[in-house]
Design a protein around this motif. Structure first.
Motif, PDB file in Angstrom:
ATOM      1  N   PRO A 100       0.839  -1.198   0.000  1.00 25.65           N
ATOM      2  CA  PRO A 100       0.000   0.000   0.000  1.00 25.65           C
ATOM      3  C   PRO A 100       0.878   1.254   0.000  1.00 25.65           C
ATOM      4  O   PRO A 100       1.977   1.256   0.548  1.00 25.65           O
ATOM      5  CB  PRO A 100      -0.803  -0.098   1.294  1.00 25.65           C
ATOM      6  N   VAL A 101       0.348   2.280  -0.624  1.00 24.28           N
ATOM      7  CA  VAL A 101       1.046   3.561  -0.703  1.00 24.28           C
ATOM      8  C   VAL A 101       0.250   4.574   0.101  1.00 24.28           C
ATOM      9  O   VAL A 101      -0.960   4.727  -0.097  1.00 24.28           O
ATOM     10  CB  VAL A 101       1.181   4.037  -2.165  1.00 24.28           C
ATOM     11  N   VAL A 102       0.932   5.262   0.999  1.00 29.67           N
ATOM     12  CA  VAL A 102       0.295   6.294   1.807  1.00 29.67           C
ATOM     13  C   VAL A 102       1.005   7.628   1.581  1.00 29.67           C
ATOM     14  O   VAL A 102       2.162   7.668   1.167  1.00 29.67           O
ATOM     15  CB  VAL A 102       0.304   5.940   3.315  1.00 29.67           C
ATOM     16  N   ASN A 103       0.271   8.707   1.856  1.00 28.81           N
ATOM     17  CA  ASN A 103       0.918  10.010   1.816  1.00 28.81           C
ATOM     18  C   ASN A 103       1.546  10.276   3.181  1.00 28.81           C
ATOM     19  O   ASN A 103       1.469   9.435   4.091  1.00 28.81           O
ATOM     20  CB  ASN A 103      -0.068  11.105   1.384  1.00 28.81           C
ATOM     21  N   ARG A 104       2.147  11.417   3.362  1.00 29.28           N
ATOM     22  CA  ARG A 104       2.837  11.699   4.621  1.00 29.28           C
ATOM     23  C   ARG A 104       1.880  11.869   5.803  1.00 29.28           C
ATOM     24  O   ARG A 104       2.307  11.826   6.959  1.00 29.28           O
ATOM     25  CB  ARG A 104       3.752  12.925   4.472  1.00 29.28           C
ATOM     26  N   ASP A 105       0.574  12.002   5.522  1.00 30.12           N
ATOM     27  CA  ASP A 105      -0.430  11.998   6.587  1.00 30.12           C
ATOM     28  C   ASP A 105      -0.889  10.576   6.899  1.00 30.12           C
ATOM     29  O   ASP A 105      -1.828  10.382   7.668  1.00 30.12           O
ATOM     30  CB  ASP A 105      -1.646  12.845   6.190  1.00 30.12           C
ATOM     31  N   LYS A 106      -0.242   9.599   6.257  1.00 33.64           N
ATOM     32  CA  LYS A 106      -0.542   8.165   6.387  1.00 33.64           C
ATOM     33  C   LYS A 106      -1.956   7.825   5.942  1.00 33.64           C
ATOM     34  O   LYS A 106      -2.605   6.943   6.502  1.00 33.64           O
ATOM     35  CB  LYS A 106      -0.248   7.667   7.795  1.00 33.64           C
ATOM     36  N   ARG A 107      -2.421   8.506   4.917  1.00 33.65           N
ATOM     37  CA  ARG A 107      -3.708   8.210   4.284  1.00 33.65           C
ATOM     38  C   ARG A 107      -3.422   7.380   3.038  1.00 33.65           C
ATOM     39  O   ARG A 107      -2.535   7.712   2.249  1.00 33.65           O
ATOM     40  CB  ARG A 107      -4.442   9.483   3.874  1.00 33.65           C
ATOM     41  N   LEU A 108      -4.175   6.303   2.852  1.00 32.48           N
ATOM     42  CA  LEU A 108      -3.993   5.436   1.698  1.00 32.48           C
ATOM     43  C   LEU A 108      -4.287   6.196   0.412  1.00 32.48           C
ATOM     44  O   LEU A 108      -5.343   6.815   0.279  1.00 32.48           O
ATOM     45  CB  LEU A 108      -4.915   4.218   1.804  1.00 32.48           C
ATOM     46  N   VAL A 109      -3.332   6.170  -0.524  1.00 29.55           N
ATOM     47  CA  VAL A 109      -3.516   6.867  -1.796  1.00 29.55           C
ATOM     48  C   VAL A 109      -3.324   5.947  -2.998  1.00 29.55           C
ATOM     49  O   VAL A 109      -3.556   6.344  -4.129  1.00 29.55           O
ATOM     50  CB  VAL A 109      -2.562   8.086  -1.925  1.00 29.55           C
ATOM     51  N   GLY A 110      -2.895   4.696  -2.763  1.00 32.46           N
ATOM     52  CA  GLY A 110      -2.710   3.783  -3.878  1.00 32.46           C
ATOM     53  C   GLY A 110      -2.099   2.460  -3.451  1.00 32.46           C
ATOM     54  O   GLY A 110      -1.901   2.206  -2.268  1.00 32.46           O
ATOM     55  N   ILE A 111      -1.815   1.650  -4.450  1.00 31.99           N
ATOM     56  CA  ILE A 111      -1.142   0.361  -4.276  1.00 31.99           C
ATOM     57  C   ILE A 111      -0.004   0.337  -5.283  1.00 31.99           C
ATOM     58  O   ILE A 111      -0.160   0.785  -6.423  1.00 31.99           O
ATOM     59  CB  ILE A 111      -2.093  -0.815  -4.580  1.00 31.99           C
ATOM     60  N   LEU A 112       1.126  -0.197  -4.874  1.00 26.00           N
ATOM     61  CA  LEU A 112       2.265  -0.341  -5.770  1.00 26.00           C
ATOM     62  C   LEU A 112       2.579  -1.822  -5.892  1.00 26.00           C
ATOM     63  O   LEU A 112       2.725  -2.508  -4.877  1.00 26.00           O
ATOM     64  CB  LEU A 112       3.485   0.407  -5.228  1.00 26.00           C
ATOM     65  N   SER A 113       2.671  -2.309  -7.118  1.00 25.62           N
ATOM     66  CA  SER A 113       2.991  -3.717  -7.339  1.00 25.62           C
ATOM     67  C   SER A 113       4.310  -3.829  -8.084  1.00 25.62           C
ATOM     68  O   SER A 113       4.775  -2.878  -8.718  1.00 25.62           O
ATOM     69  CB  SER A 113       1.889  -4.400  -8.145  1.00 25.62           C
ATOM     70  N   LEU A 114       4.865  -5.013  -8.011  1.00 28.08           N
ATOM     71  CA  LEU A 114       6.079  -5.287  -8.761  1.00 28.08           C
ATOM     72  C   LEU A 114       5.821  -5.062 -10.252  1.00 28.08           C
ATOM     73  O   LEU A 114       6.670  -4.559 -10.970  1.00 28.08           O
ATOM     74  CB  LEU A 114       6.550  -6.717  -8.494  1.00 28.08           C
ATOM     75  N   GLY A 115       4.621  -5.398 -10.702  1.00 29.24           N
ATOM     76  CA  GLY A 115       4.252  -5.168 -12.101  1.00 29.24           C
ATOM     77  C   GLY A 115       4.272  -3.695 -12.468  1.00 29.24           C
ATOM     78  O   GLY A 115       4.721  -3.323 -13.556  1.00 29.24           O
ATOM     79  N   ASP A 116       3.784  -2.837 -11.563  1.00 26.12           N
ATOM     80  CA  ASP A 116       3.835  -1.389 -11.807  1.00 26.12           C
ATOM     81  C   ASP A 116       5.280  -0.948 -12.000  1.00 26.12           C
ATOM     82  O   ASP A 116       5.595  -0.177 -12.903  1.00 26.12           O
ATOM     83  CB  ASP A 116       3.245  -0.608 -10.624  1.00 26.12           C
ATOM     84  N   LEU A 117       6.145  -1.456 -11.140  1.00 23.32           N
ATOM     85  CA  LEU A 117       7.560  -1.086 -11.199  1.00 23.32           C
ATOM     86  C   LEU A 117       8.240  -1.635 -12.449  1.00 23.32           C
ATOM     87  O   LEU A 117       9.059  -0.960 -13.060  1.00 23.32           O
ATOM     88  CB  LEU A 117       8.287  -1.577  -9.950  1.00 23.32           C
ATOM     89  N   ALA A 118       7.899  -2.838 -12.830  1.00 19.74           N
ATOM     90  CA  ALA A 118       8.549  -3.474 -13.971  1.00 19.74           C
ATOM     91  C   ALA A 118       8.241  -2.762 -15.282  1.00 19.74           C
ATOM     92  O   ALA A 118       9.067  -2.752 -16.195  1.00 19.74           O
ATOM     93  CB  ALA A 118       8.137  -4.936 -14.076  1.00 19.74           C
ATOM     94  N   THR A 119       7.091  -2.138 -15.367  1.00 23.36           N
ATOM     95  CA  THR A 119       6.723  -1.485 -16.615  1.00 23.36           C
ATOM     96  C   THR A 119       7.371  -0.125 -16.801  1.00 23.36           C
ATOM     97  O   THR A 119       7.530   0.323 -17.924  1.00 23.36           O
ATOM     98  CB  THR A 119       5.191  -1.315 -16.728  1.00 23.36           C
ATOM     99  N   VAL A 120       7.774   0.507 -15.697  1.00 25.00           N
ATOM    100  CA  VAL A 120       8.323   1.855 -15.840  1.00 25.00           C
ATOM    101  C   VAL A 120       9.659   2.089 -15.151  1.00 25.00           C
ATOM    102  O   VAL A 120      10.400   2.969 -15.538  1.00 25.00           O
ATOM    103  CB  VAL A 120       7.329   2.922 -15.340  1.00 25.00           C
ATOM    104  N   ALA A 121       9.939   1.327 -14.124  1.00 21.81           N
ATOM    105  CA  ALA A 121      11.188   1.544 -13.391  1.00 21.81           C
ATOM    106  C   ALA A 121      12.354   0.950 -14.162  1.00 21.81           C
ATOM    107  O   ALA A 121      12.179   0.229 -15.141  1.00 21.81           O
ATOM    108  CB  ALA A 121      11.097   0.906 -12.007  1.00 21.81           C
ATOM    109  N   GLU A 122      13.529   1.251 -13.699  1.00 21.40           N
ATOM    110  CA  GLU A 122      14.708   0.667 -14.313  1.00 21.40           C
ATOM    111  C   GLU A 122      14.621  -0.841 -14.207  1.00 21.40           C
ATOM    112  O   GLU A 122      14.290  -1.388 -13.175  1.00 21.40           O
ATOM    113  CB  GLU A 122      15.969   1.154 -13.595  1.00 21.40           C
ATOM    114  N   LYS A 123      14.904  -1.534 -15.314  1.00 17.16           N
ATOM    115  CA  LYS A 123      14.795  -2.988 -15.345  1.00 17.16           C
ATOM    116  C   LYS A 123      15.673  -3.643 -14.278  1.00 17.16           C
ATOM    117  O   LYS A 123      15.295  -4.631 -13.678  1.00 17.16           O
ATOM    118  CB  LYS A 123      15.172  -3.526 -16.732  1.00 17.16           C
ATOM    119  N   ALA A 124      16.834  -3.109 -14.032  1.00 13.18           N
ATOM    120  CA  ALA A 124      17.737  -3.700 -13.046  1.00 13.18           C
ATOM    121  C   ALA A 124      17.110  -3.670 -11.653  1.00 13.18           C
ATOM    122  O   ALA A 124      17.192  -4.646 -10.912  1.00 13.18           O
ATOM    123  CB  ALA A 124      19.073  -2.977 -13.045  1.00 13.18           C
ATOM    124  N   SER A 125      16.463  -2.566 -11.293  1.00 14.39           N
ATOM    125  CA  SER A 125      15.847  -2.457  -9.968  1.00 14.39           C
ATOM    126  C   SER A 125      14.690  -3.434  -9.824  1.00 14.39           C
ATOM    127  O   SER A 125      14.562  -4.122  -8.820  1.00 14.39           O
ATOM    128  CB  SER A 125      15.335  -1.039  -9.729  1.00 14.39           C
TER     129      SER A 125
END
Length: 147
Positions: A100-125
């Motif tokens: 889960p992804v929260v903002n600095r007020d610790k309110r839920l603002v999203g979900i981050l998955s490995l799939g989300d990262l694989a499509t846009v993040a550096e492939k090595a990471s």
């Protein structure tokens, strides 16, 4: 790149008193394997399709079993303004695929998955995160006992 740039924002929630059938229906509608659990506007757990299979069905519980009885109550999260490379490393270290992804007020603002990262993040990471997540056993292993 920041987590907020790649996370999934459309998040549906379930409550501890909801049935696993209701939760599974939401997962099917979203084509997602995880749903956050909230109680009184606070994130209190995460429920995965694997929780339903291993902690409920395999233990003889039916569709009327309550989310609160099988959810993972130890919630790991990241912040929306964190760097994705840092989060990839944390996912690998903690052996989790979705967070889960929260903002600095610790309110839920999203979900981050490995799939989300694989499509846009550096492939090595993303590759390093997958390698770490795929290690056998670990703290979040379903076979390590009920939470």
């Amino acid at each position: 790149m920041k987590v907020s740039e790649v996370m999934t924002r459309d998040v549906r929630l379930v409550r501890p008193g909801d049935t696993i059938e209701e939760a599974a229906r939401i997962m099917a509608e979203l084509d997602a394997g995880v749903v956050p659990v909230e109680d009184n506007d606070r994130l209190v757990g995460m429920l995965t399709d694997r929780d339903i299979a291993v902690r409920a069905i395999a233990q003889g519980q039916g569709p009327e079993a309550k989310v609160g009885d099988i959810m993972t109550s130890e919630v790991r999260y990241c912040f929306d303004d964190q760097d994705t490379d840092e989060v990839c490393k944390n996912l690998a270290d903690q052996q989790i695929r979705r967070i889960p992804v929260v903002n600095r007020d610790k309110r839920l603002v999203g979900i981050l998955s490995l799939g989300d990262l694989a499509t846009v993040a550096e492939k090595a990471s993303a590759g390093a995160a997958l390698a770490g997540i795929s290690r056998h056993g670990g703290h979040h292993s379903q076979s390590s006992g009920l939470h």
